[in-house]
Design a protein around this motif. Structure first.
Motif, PDB file in Angstrom:
ATOM      1  N   ALA A 200       0.833  -1.204   0.000  1.00 21.27           N
ATOM      2  CA  ALA A 200       0.000   0.000   0.000  1.00 21.27           C
ATOM      3  C   ALA A 200       0.870   1.258   0.000  1.00 21.27           C
ATOM      4  CB  ALA A 200      -0.918  -0.006   1.222  1.00 21.27           C
ATOM      5  N   PHE A 201       1.943   1.229   0.798  1.00 15.91           N
ATOM      6  CA  PHE A 201       2.850   2.379   0.856  1.00 15.91           C
ATOM      7  C   PHE A 201       3.484   2.636  -0.505  1.00 15.91           C
ATOM      8  CE2 PHE A 201       7.031   4.269   1.405  1.00 15.91           C
ATOM      9  CZ  PHE A 201       6.754   5.351   2.230  1.00 15.91           C
ATOM     10  N   GLY A 202       3.984   1.571  -1.129  1.00 15.80           N
ATOM     11  CA  GLY A 202       4.636   1.721  -2.423  1.00 15.80           C
ATOM     12  C   GLY A 202       3.698   2.243  -3.491  1.00 15.80           C
ATOM     13  N   ALA A 203       2.458   1.736  -3.493  1.00 14.98           N
ATOM     14  CA  ALA A 203       1.505   2.153  -4.516  1.00 14.98           C
ATOM     15  C   ALA A 203       1.161   3.630  -4.386  1.00 14.98           C
ATOM     16  CB  ALA A 203       0.240   1.294  -4.420  1.00 14.98           C
ATOM     17  N   LEU A 204       0.840   4.066  -3.165  1.00 16.23           N
ATOM     18  CA  LEU A 204       0.476   5.465  -2.979  1.00 16.23           C
ATOM     19  C   LEU A 204       1.673   6.400  -3.098  1.00 16.23           C
ATOM     20  CD1 LEU A 204      -2.238   5.443  -0.177  1.00 16.23           C
ATOM     21  CD2 LEU A 204      -2.502   5.996  -2.583  1.00 16.23           C
ATOM     22  N   ASN A 205       2.842   5.930  -2.681  1.00 11.49           N
ATOM     23  CA  ASN A 205       4.041   6.757  -2.825  1.00 11.49           C
ATOM     24  C   ASN A 205       4.350   7.002  -4.301  1.00 11.49           C
ATOM     25  OD1 ASN A 205       6.217   8.102  -1.409  1.00 11.49           O
ATOM     26  ND2 ASN A 205       7.568   6.591  -2.332  1.00 11.49           N
ATOM     27  N   SER A 206       4.177   5.958  -5.108  1.00 16.18           N
ATOM     28  CA  SER A 206       4.381   6.125  -6.556  1.00 16.18           C
ATOM     29  C   SER A 206       3.372   7.094  -7.142  1.00 16.18           C
ATOM     30  CB  SER A 206       4.261   4.763  -7.246  1.00 16.18           C
ATOM     31  OG  SER A 206       5.267   3.877  -6.795  1.00 16.18           O
ATOM     32  N   GLU A 207       2.122   7.007  -6.666  1.00 14.52           N
ATOM     33  CA  GLU A 207       1.091   7.916  -7.163  1.00 14.52           C
ATOM     34  C   GLU A 207       1.420   9.357  -6.789  1.00 14.52           C
ATOM     35  OE1 GLU A 207      -3.725   8.702  -6.681  1.00 14.52           O
ATOM     36  OE2 GLU A 207      -2.845   6.824  -5.973  1.00 14.52           O
ATOM     37  N   GLN A 208       1.940   9.551  -5.580  1.00 18.11           N
ATOM     38  CA  GLN A 208       2.349  10.891  -5.167  1.00 18.11           C
ATOM     39  C   GLN A 208       3.439  11.453  -6.073  1.00 18.11           C
ATOM     40  OE1 GLN A 208       3.548  11.090  -1.056  1.00 18.11           O
ATOM     41  NE2 GLN A 208       1.635  12.032  -0.432  1.00 18.11           N
ATOM     42  N   GLU A 209       4.420  10.611  -6.392  1.00 22.32           N
ATOM     43  CA  GLU A 209       5.520  11.051  -7.258  1.00 22.32           C
ATOM     44  C   GLU A 209       5.002  11.450  -8.638  1.00 22.32           C
ATOM     45  OE1 GLU A 209       8.664  11.631  -6.564  1.00 22.32           O
ATOM     46  OE2 GLU A 209       8.242  11.163  -4.470  1.00 22.32           O
ATOM     47  N   VAL A 210       4.073  10.670  -9.168  1.00 24.25           N
ATOM     48  CA  VAL A 210       3.489  10.988 -10.482  1.00 24.25           C
ATOM     49  C   VAL A 210       2.773  12.325 -10.423  1.00 24.25           C
ATOM     50  CG1 VAL A 210       1.750  10.283 -12.167  1.00 24.25           C
ATOM     51  CG2 VAL A 210       3.310   8.577 -11.203  1.00 24.25           C
ATOM     52  N   ARG A 211       2.024  12.540  -9.332  1.00 19.99           N
ATOM     53  CA  ARG A 211       1.301  13.809  -9.183  1.00 19.99           C
ATOM     54  C   ARG A 211       2.267  14.985  -9.082  1.00 19.99           C
ATOM     55  NH1 ARG A 211      -4.216  13.727  -6.181  1.00 19.99           N
ATOM     56  NH2 ARG A 211      -5.103  11.734  -6.788  1.00 19.99           N
ATOM     57  N   ARG A 212       3.331  14.814  -8.313  1.00 17.23           N
ATOM     58  CA  ARG A 212       4.309  15.899  -8.180  1.00 17.23           C
ATOM     59  C   ARG A 212       4.971  16.222  -9.518  1.00 17.23           C
ATOM     60  NH1 ARG A 212       6.310  12.941  -3.473  1.00 17.23           N
ATOM     61  NH2 ARG A 212       5.397  13.781  -1.562  1.00 17.23           N
ATOM     62  N   THR A 213       5.311  15.167 -10.266  1.00 14.04           N
ATOM     63  CA  THR A 213       5.930  15.372 -11.573  1.00 14.04           C
ATOM     64  C   THR A 213       4.997  16.116 -12.518  1.00 14.04           C
ATOM     65  OG1 THR A 213       7.223  13.341 -11.313  1.00 14.04           O
ATOM     66  CG2 THR A 213       6.982  14.222 -13.544  1.00 14.04           C
ATOM     67  N   GLY A 216       4.783  19.720 -11.374  1.00 20.30           N
ATOM     68  CA  GLY A 216       5.988  20.446 -11.733  1.00 20.30           C
ATOM     69  C   GLY A 216       6.032  20.782 -13.207  1.00 20.30           C
ATOM     70  N   LYS A 217       5.590  19.850 -14.041  1.00 27.98           N
ATOM     71  CA  LYS A 217       5.577  20.096 -15.482  1.00 27.98           C
ATOM     72  C   LYS A 217       4.635  21.240 -15.827  1.00 27.98           C
ATOM     73  CE  LYS A 217       3.195  17.487 -18.271  1.00 27.98           C
ATOM     74  NZ  LYS A 217       2.694  16.332 -19.064  1.00 27.98           N
ATOM     75  N   ARG A 218       3.470  21.267 -15.207  1.00 27.56           N
ATOM     76  CA  ARG A 218       2.500  22.327 -15.480  1.00 27.56           C
ATOM     77  C   ARG A 218       3.036  23.690 -15.030  1.00 27.56           C
ATOM     78  NH1 ARG A 218      -2.627  20.922 -16.862  1.00 27.56           N
ATOM     79  NH2 ARG A 218      -3.142  18.692 -16.859  1.00 27.56           N
ATOM     80  N   LEU A 219       3.692  23.702 -13.855  1.00 29.49           N
ATOM     81  CA  LEU A 219       4.252  24.960 -13.371  1.00 29.49           C
ATOM     82  C   LEU A 219       5.349  25.472 -14.298  1.00 29.49           C
ATOM     83  CD1 LEU A 219       4.441  24.264  -9.528  1.00 29.49           C
ATOM     84  CD2 LEU A 219       2.939  25.891 -10.687  1.00 29.49           C
ATOM     85  N   GLU A 223       1.371  26.801 -16.716  1.00 30.02           N
ATOM     86  CA  GLU A 223      -0.041  26.442 -16.609  1.00 30.02           C
ATOM     87  C   GLU A 223      -0.448  26.406 -15.140  1.00 30.02           C
ATOM     88  OE1 GLU A 223      -0.562  22.741 -18.537  1.00 30.02           O
ATOM     89  OE2 GLU A 223       0.197  23.432 -20.482  1.00 30.02           O
ATOM     90  N   THR A 224      -1.701  26.673 -14.901  1.00 27.42           N
ATOM     91  CA  THR A 224      -2.226  26.616 -13.537  1.00 27.42           C
ATOM     92  C   THR A 224      -2.470  25.170 -13.150  1.00 27.42           C
ATOM     93  OG1 THR A 224      -3.301  28.752 -13.825  1.00 27.42           O
ATOM     94  CG2 THR A 224      -4.046  27.390 -11.970  1.00 27.42           C
ATOM     95  N   SER A 225      -1.912  24.782 -12.025  1.00 26.16           N
ATOM     96  CA  SER A 225      -2.100  23.409 -11.543  1.00 26.16           C
ATOM     97  C   SER A 225      -3.254  23.385 -10.556  1.00 26.16           C
ATOM     98  CB  SER A 225      -0.828  22.895 -10.860  1.00 26.16           C
ATOM     99  OG  SER A 225      -1.030  21.590 -10.375  1.00 26.16           O
ATOM    100  N   GLU A 226      -4.316  22.689 -10.929  1.00 24.71           N
ATOM    101  CA  GLU A 226      -5.499  22.584 -10.064  1.00 24.71           C
ATOM    102  C   GLU A 226      -5.607  21.189  -9.479  1.00 24.71           C
ATOM    103  OE1 GLU A 226      -8.807  23.688 -12.402  1.00 24.71           O
ATOM    104  OE2 GLU A 226      -8.210  25.788 -12.590  1.00 24.71           O
ATOM    105  N   GLN A 227      -4.500  20.498  -9.446  1.00 23.56           N
ATOM    106  CA  GLN A 227      -4.507  19.130  -8.956  1.00 23.56           C
ATOM    107  C   GLN A 227      -4.760  19.103  -7.455  1.00 23.56           C
ATOM    108  OE1 GLN A 227      -1.362  16.977 -10.574  1.00 23.56           O
ATOM    109  NE2 GLN A 227      -1.849  15.063  -9.570  1.00 23.56           N
TER     110      GLN A 227
END
Length: 322
Positions: A200-213, A216-219, A223-227
């Motif tokens: 569970a930790f690995g799955a959500l940690n990976s999802e967090q990294e994807v969201r951060r990436t 960061g790309k939008r910034l 672009e405005t990040s509304e995530q």
């Protein structure tokens, strides 16, 4: 109203009794917390809404019912008792669970009766559910029913229960010795809890990294990040899943620890626990209770049969013994 009795009498009775139950429950809860002004005010408004719904269905079906059936009376007493025991948080959970159940029930019926007088009536009731009742319950408290937490608790408990019950059954089939079964099952339970939590930790940690990436790309591109922020954190999820798994695993292990010489006490304990967990989670999330219990019991039966059979085969083919 000669045109009214075109509907299933059982459906009419269920709709009227469900509204009568909700009305009776809100009245009972109002008496549980006489000093909580905000809760009493919210419950007073809910009582007014439910009284209107009850009168509406009684008139629509020409069916006057003013007394709950035995099953609903027992349910009313049990829920009220739990709310007295656990306080305001239990009331919040109950109110949200009733709201979820009501919406799911009326949406299902509305889809079945669209274009008919009953469908139009259900549409009016749903508007109250979506607007008025939802606003009242949300105003009383922040949401306590978190879909992710329910999923994690159910996933962990169910996996721990079924997997370790299967291990206990298989070990009894192969070894037949309670001490060996206890050692093997306990080791498997601890390893499984750690594995589930880590997963569970690995799955959500990976999802967090994807969201951060992505953010960061939008910034970088201006672009405005509304995530939205993730509702659940990886470490918290790991604790929920791993802890729930271990609690579920204890159910089939404890009978062996207390001297059981066969898998049957573990099977009975797991069956009771499975029904209890299914009942609570079905109530909180609005799931169909009978289907959920039946599905879980079938899973338990299949797991026990398969693993015990594998244990017997291993004992005969390879001479496993203690």
């Amino acid at each position: 109203m000669a045109s009214t009795p075109t509907y299933d009498p059982q459906l009419a009775r269920t709709l009227v009794l469900d509204e009568l139950f909700d009305l009776s429950l809100y009245k009972s809860l109002r008496e549980v917390f006489p000093r909580d002004a905000e809760m009493r005010r919210t419950l007073d408004e809910l009582i007014a809404v439910e009284a209107h719904h009850l009168a509406f269905w009684q008139k629509f079906f020409n069916l006057k019912l003013d007394r709950l059936d035995p099953g609903r009376r027992l349910k009313l007493w049990f829920i009220t008792w739990l709310c007295r025991l656990f306080g305001a948080t239990a009331v919040h959970l109950v109110l949200e669970a009733i709201e979820v159940y009501g919406v799911r029930k009326y949406l299902s019926l509305w889809r079945s009766y669209q274009g008919q007088p009953l469908g139009a009536a259900l549409q009016n009731i749903l508007q109250d559910e979506f607007k008025h009742e939802d606003a009242l319950v949300t105003r009383l408290t922040e949401r306590k029913i978190n879909a992710e937490k329910i999923r994690n608790i159910f996933l962990g408990l169910n996996d721990g229960l079924v997997e370790i019950l299967g291990a206990v059954s298989g070990f009894f089939g192969a070894f037949g010795d309670a001490v060996t079964v206890l050692m093997a099952a306990a080791t498997t339970a601890v390893a499984g809890a750690i594995s589930m939590g880590a997963g569970a930790f690995g799955a959500l940690n990976s999802e967090q990294e994807v969201r951060r990436t992505e953010s960061g790309k939008r910034l970088f591109l201006g672009e405005t990040s509304e995530q939205a922020e993730m509702a659940e954190q990886p470490f918290q999820s790991a604790l929920f899943v791993g802890g729930a798994y271990f609690l579920g695993a204890l159910v089939p292990v404890l009978p062996v620890a207390f001297g059981a010489q066969s898998a049957w006490p573990s099977i009975v304990a797991a069956g009771v626990m499975s029904v209890s967990v299914s009942t609570v989670l079905a109530f909180l999330s609005g799931m169909n209770l009978r289907k959920r219990i039946a599905l879980n019991l079938i899973i338990v039966i299949v797991a026990v049969s398969a693993t015990y059979g594998i244990g017997l085969v291993a004992k005969r083919l390879w001479g496993v013994s203690v």
